[in-house]
Design a protein around this motif. Structure first.
Motif, PDB file in Angstrom:
ATOM      1  N   UNK A  82       1.282  -1.074   0.004  1.00 30.41           N
ATOM      2  CA  UNK A  82       0.207  -0.207  -0.021  1.00 30.41           C
ATOM      3  C   UNK A  82       1.483   1.228   0.218  1.00 30.41           C
ATOM      4  N   UNK A  83       1.584   0.849   0.883  1.00 31.08           N
ATOM      5  CA  UNK A  83       2.009   2.807   1.148  1.00 31.08           C
ATOM      6  C   UNK A  83       3.719   2.856   0.646  1.00 31.08           C
ATOM      7  N   UNK A  84       3.639   1.735   0.300  1.00 30.86           N
ATOM      8  CA  UNK A  84       5.475   1.792  -0.979  1.00 30.86           C
ATOM      9  C   UNK A  84       4.511   2.235  -2.268  1.00 30.86           C
ATOM     10  N   UNK A  85       3.558   1.958  -3.066  1.00 31.85           N
ATOM     11  CA  UNK A  85       3.361   1.840  -4.150  1.00 31.85           C
ATOM     12  C   UNK A  85       2.420   3.410  -3.947  1.00 31.85           C
ATOM     13  N   UNK A  86       2.071   3.841  -2.986  1.00 33.26           N
ATOM     14  CA  UNK A  86       1.751   5.673  -2.759  1.00 33.26           C
ATOM     15  C   UNK A  86       2.455   6.434  -2.664  1.00 33.26           C
ATOM     16  N   UNK A  87       4.288   6.306  -2.172  1.00 32.85           N
ATOM     17  CA  UNK A  87       5.179   6.514  -2.038  1.00 32.85           C
ATOM     18  C   UNK A  87       6.013   7.527  -3.634  1.00 32.85           C
ATOM     19  N   UNK A  88       4.913   5.800  -4.543  1.00 34.26           N
ATOM     20  CA  UNK A  88       6.035   5.394  -6.205  1.00 34.26           C
ATOM     21  C   UNK A  88       5.236   7.662  -6.757  1.00 34.26           C
ATOM     22  N   UNK A  89       4.033   6.657  -6.598  1.00 29.63           N
ATOM     23  CA  UNK A  89       2.934   7.671  -7.345  1.00 29.63           C
ATOM     24  C   UNK A  89       2.762   9.141  -6.323  1.00 29.63           C
ATOM     25  N   UNK A  90       3.141   9.169  -5.899  1.00 29.68           N
ATOM     26  CA  UNK A  90       2.092  11.015  -4.898  1.00 29.68           C
ATOM     27  C   UNK A  90       2.646  12.334  -5.849  1.00 29.68           C
ATOM     28  N   UNK A  91       2.869  13.032  -5.405  1.00 29.17           N
ATOM     29  CA  UNK A  91       2.644  14.698  -5.894  1.00 29.17           C
ATOM     30  C   UNK A  91       4.611  15.079  -5.341  1.00 29.17           C
ATOM     31  N   UNK A  92       5.507  15.284  -5.911  1.00 33.38           N
ATOM     32  CA  UNK A  92       6.909  15.603  -4.776  1.00 33.38           C
ATOM     33  C   UNK A  92       7.044  17.241  -4.747  1.00 33.38           C
ATOM     34  N   UNK A  93       7.627  17.811  -3.767  1.00 35.99           N
ATOM     35  CA  UNK A  93       7.820  19.171  -3.714  1.00 35.99           C
ATOM     36  C   UNK A  93       9.150  19.423  -4.046  1.00 35.99           C
ATOM     37  N   UNK A  94       9.461  20.259  -5.082  1.00 38.55           N
ATOM     38  CA  UNK A  94      11.052  20.671  -5.264  1.00 38.55           C
ATOM     39  C   UNK A  94      11.373  21.663  -4.512  1.00 38.55           C
ATOM     40  N   UNK A  95      13.218  20.541  -3.866  1.00 40.23           N
ATOM     41  CA  UNK A  95      13.683  21.816  -2.787  1.00 40.23           C
ATOM     42  C   UNK A  95      13.937  23.049  -2.537  1.00 40.23           C
ATOM     43  N   UNK A  96      14.050  23.647  -3.542  1.00 41.04           N
ATOM     44  CA  UNK A  96      13.169  24.979  -3.773  1.00 41.04           C
ATOM     45  C   UNK A  96      12.553  25.529  -3.666  1.00 41.04           C
ATOM     46  N   UNK A  97      10.845  24.661  -3.511  1.00 41.71           N
ATOM     47  CA  UNK A  97       9.714  25.154  -2.936  1.00 41.71           C
ATOM     48  C   UNK A  97       9.383  25.137  -1.563  1.00 41.71           C
ATOM     49  N   UNK A  98       9.697  24.406  -1.562  1.00 40.90           N
ATOM     50  CA  UNK A  98      10.147  24.053   0.408  1.00 40.90           C
ATOM     51  C   UNK A  98       9.934  24.974   0.935  1.00 40.90           C
ATOM     52  N   UNK A  99      10.761  26.262   0.728  1.00 43.20           N
ATOM     53  CA  UNK A  99      10.642  27.128   1.997  1.00 43.20           C
ATOM     54  C   UNK A  99       9.694  28.309   1.982  1.00 43.20           C
ATOM     55  N   UNK A 100       8.383  27.883   0.783  1.00 44.30           N
ATOM     56  CA  UNK A 100       7.461  29.216   0.923  1.00 44.30           C
ATOM     57  C   UNK A 100       6.317  27.760   1.638  1.00 44.30           C
ATOM     58  N   UNK A 101       7.117  26.778   2.373  1.00 48.50           N
ATOM     59  CA  UNK A 101       5.249  26.678   2.654  1.00 48.50           C
ATOM     60  C   UNK A 101       5.751  26.269   4.382  1.00 48.50           C
ATOM     61  N   UNK A 102       5.195  26.464   4.733  1.00 46.34           N
ATOM     62  CA  UNK A 102       4.680  26.783   6.281  1.00 46.34           C
ATOM     63  C   UNK A 102       4.116  25.036   6.538  1.00 46.34           C
ATOM     64  N   UNK A 103       4.342  25.361   7.739  1.00 42.21           N
ATOM     65  CA  UNK A 103       3.994  23.338   8.640  1.00 42.21           C
ATOM     66  C   UNK A 103       3.718  24.197  10.030  1.00 42.21           C
ATOM     67  N   UNK A 104       3.187  23.627  10.709  1.00 39.28           N
ATOM     68  CA  UNK A 104       2.654  23.834  12.078  1.00 39.28           C
ATOM     69  C   UNK A 104       2.545  22.446  12.934  1.00 39.28           C
ATOM     70  N   UNK A 105       3.746  22.394  13.926  1.00 40.99           N
ATOM     71  CA  UNK A 105       4.046  20.897  13.989  1.00 40.99           C
ATOM     72  C   UNK A 105       3.332  21.301  15.825  1.00 40.99           C
ATOM     73  N   UNK A 106       1.976  20.437  16.540  1.00 45.30           N
ATOM     74  CA  UNK A 106       1.859  20.990  17.458  1.00 45.30           C
ATOM     75  C   UNK A 106       2.271  19.373  18.557  1.00 45.30           C
ATOM     76  N   UNK A 107       3.266  20.302  19.077  1.00 45.16           N
ATOM     77  CA  UNK A 107       3.629  19.096  20.418  1.00 45.16           C
ATOM     78  C   UNK A 107       5.380  18.832  20.181  1.00 45.16           C
ATOM     79  N   UNK A 108       5.812  18.583  21.276  1.00 43.06           N
ATOM     80  CA  UNK A 108       7.560  18.465  21.317  1.00 43.06           C
ATOM     81  C   UNK A 108       8.046  17.086  21.925  1.00 43.06           C
TER      82      UNK A 108
END
Length: 293
Positions: free
Chosen positions: A29-55
């Protein structure tokens, strides 16, 4: 009274659970999912914000890993320091199917033992994914400096733990949780120093901001000033720990009150098997002199 079976099916409320698990055999399941999901260009990652609640182990690891990948991470801690997470209380060890002992261990055996240990209530696809990445998790912990016990020749030591028929538990004396947390904390601090992660301590999540069915932000209470604060992002990760304090008798930390899980529930998240939570035998009340502790 009208019998429940007599009610027309069209009048019953719709109840459909979408677990977002990919299609296909469990082992693929997850192997096939990873092989076909859309990727984010490394240059574009700095434009994306992610909130992580918990440490804790999950939150600190997620925040530091996402920061190292190049995303902008906002990390929130309800305590005064990530080192106060209840993850410190784990002692026995962490399992992985590395088969160092050459006793027949495998990803499938770890998957099966985990599902069986969960009384067959676990979501099998996710458990298999956990077994798949278990070896990488150990490697990541070692890279973070976690001082696992080692054999005389230098290889990581293993022991049989929790009724398993193989030796797959990696440990650091009786302080595995503490050492894992310190490793994740050090990795988190490295990303904070680099500027990819912004850390906010003494914040309690009061609400999740939903836009078009997706979590896009959080409402936080500053536990020092009492002020309400709002934060927006492209995605939200909840890694807020357990809810053992919902029960009267518990060895969990006082912060394990489930307040964040309740906010997710109010916004439509499903909760299942709420009584299926970890306890310690020292919480079981004594009912007589014949009871063994």
């Amino acid at each position: 009274m009208k019998d429940y079976a007599d009610i027309e099916s069209s009048k019953l409320p719709e109840f459909q659970i979408d677990s977002k698990i990919p299609e296909g055999p469990v082992a693929e399941k997850w192997t096939n999912y990873k092989a076909h999901q859309k990727l984010v260009n490394p240059a574009n990652k700095r434009h994306l914000d992610i909130i992580v609640v918990g440490t804790g182990l999950a939150g600190a690891s997620a925040a530091s890993t996402l920061g190292e990948l190049g995303f902008n991470v906002l990390n929130f801690c309800i305590q005064d320091s990530p080192r106060r997470a209840h993850s410190i209380a784990a002692q026995g060890g962490i399992n992985a199917a590395k088969d160092y002992q050459n006793d027949g261990d495998s990803v499938y055996r770890l998957f099966y033992d985990t599902v069986k240990g969960g009384d067959f209530r676990s979501r099998e696809a996710n458990v298999y994914r956990l077994a798949e990445v278990s070896n990488n998790i150990i490697d990541q912990c070692v890279a973070q400096g976690v001082p696992f016990a080692r054999e005389y020749g230098g290889l990581l030591a293993n022991r049989s733990f929790g009724g398993a028929q193989v030796s797959r538990t990696f440990y650091a004396k009786g302080q595995t949780g503490q050492q894992l947390l310190l490793g994740a904390y050090a990795s988190l601090n490295r990303q904070i120093k680099k500027g990819t992660v912004k850390s906010y301590n003494r914040r309690e999540m009061l609400d999740i901001v939903m836009i078009d069915g997706r979590a896009r932000g959080v409402i936080m209470r500053n536990l020092i000033t009492g002020e309400l604060e709002r934060y927006a992002a492209h995605a939200v990760v909840l890694a807020t720990g357990g809810y053992g304090r919902a029960f009267f008798l518990s060895t969990n930390a006082m912060g394990c009150n489930g307040s964040a899980a309740v906010q997710a529930f109010k916004k439509g998240a499903y909760l299942a098997n709420l009584a299926f939570t970890q306890i310690h035998p020292t919480c079981i009340p004594v009912h007589g002199e014949d009871q063994s502790k």
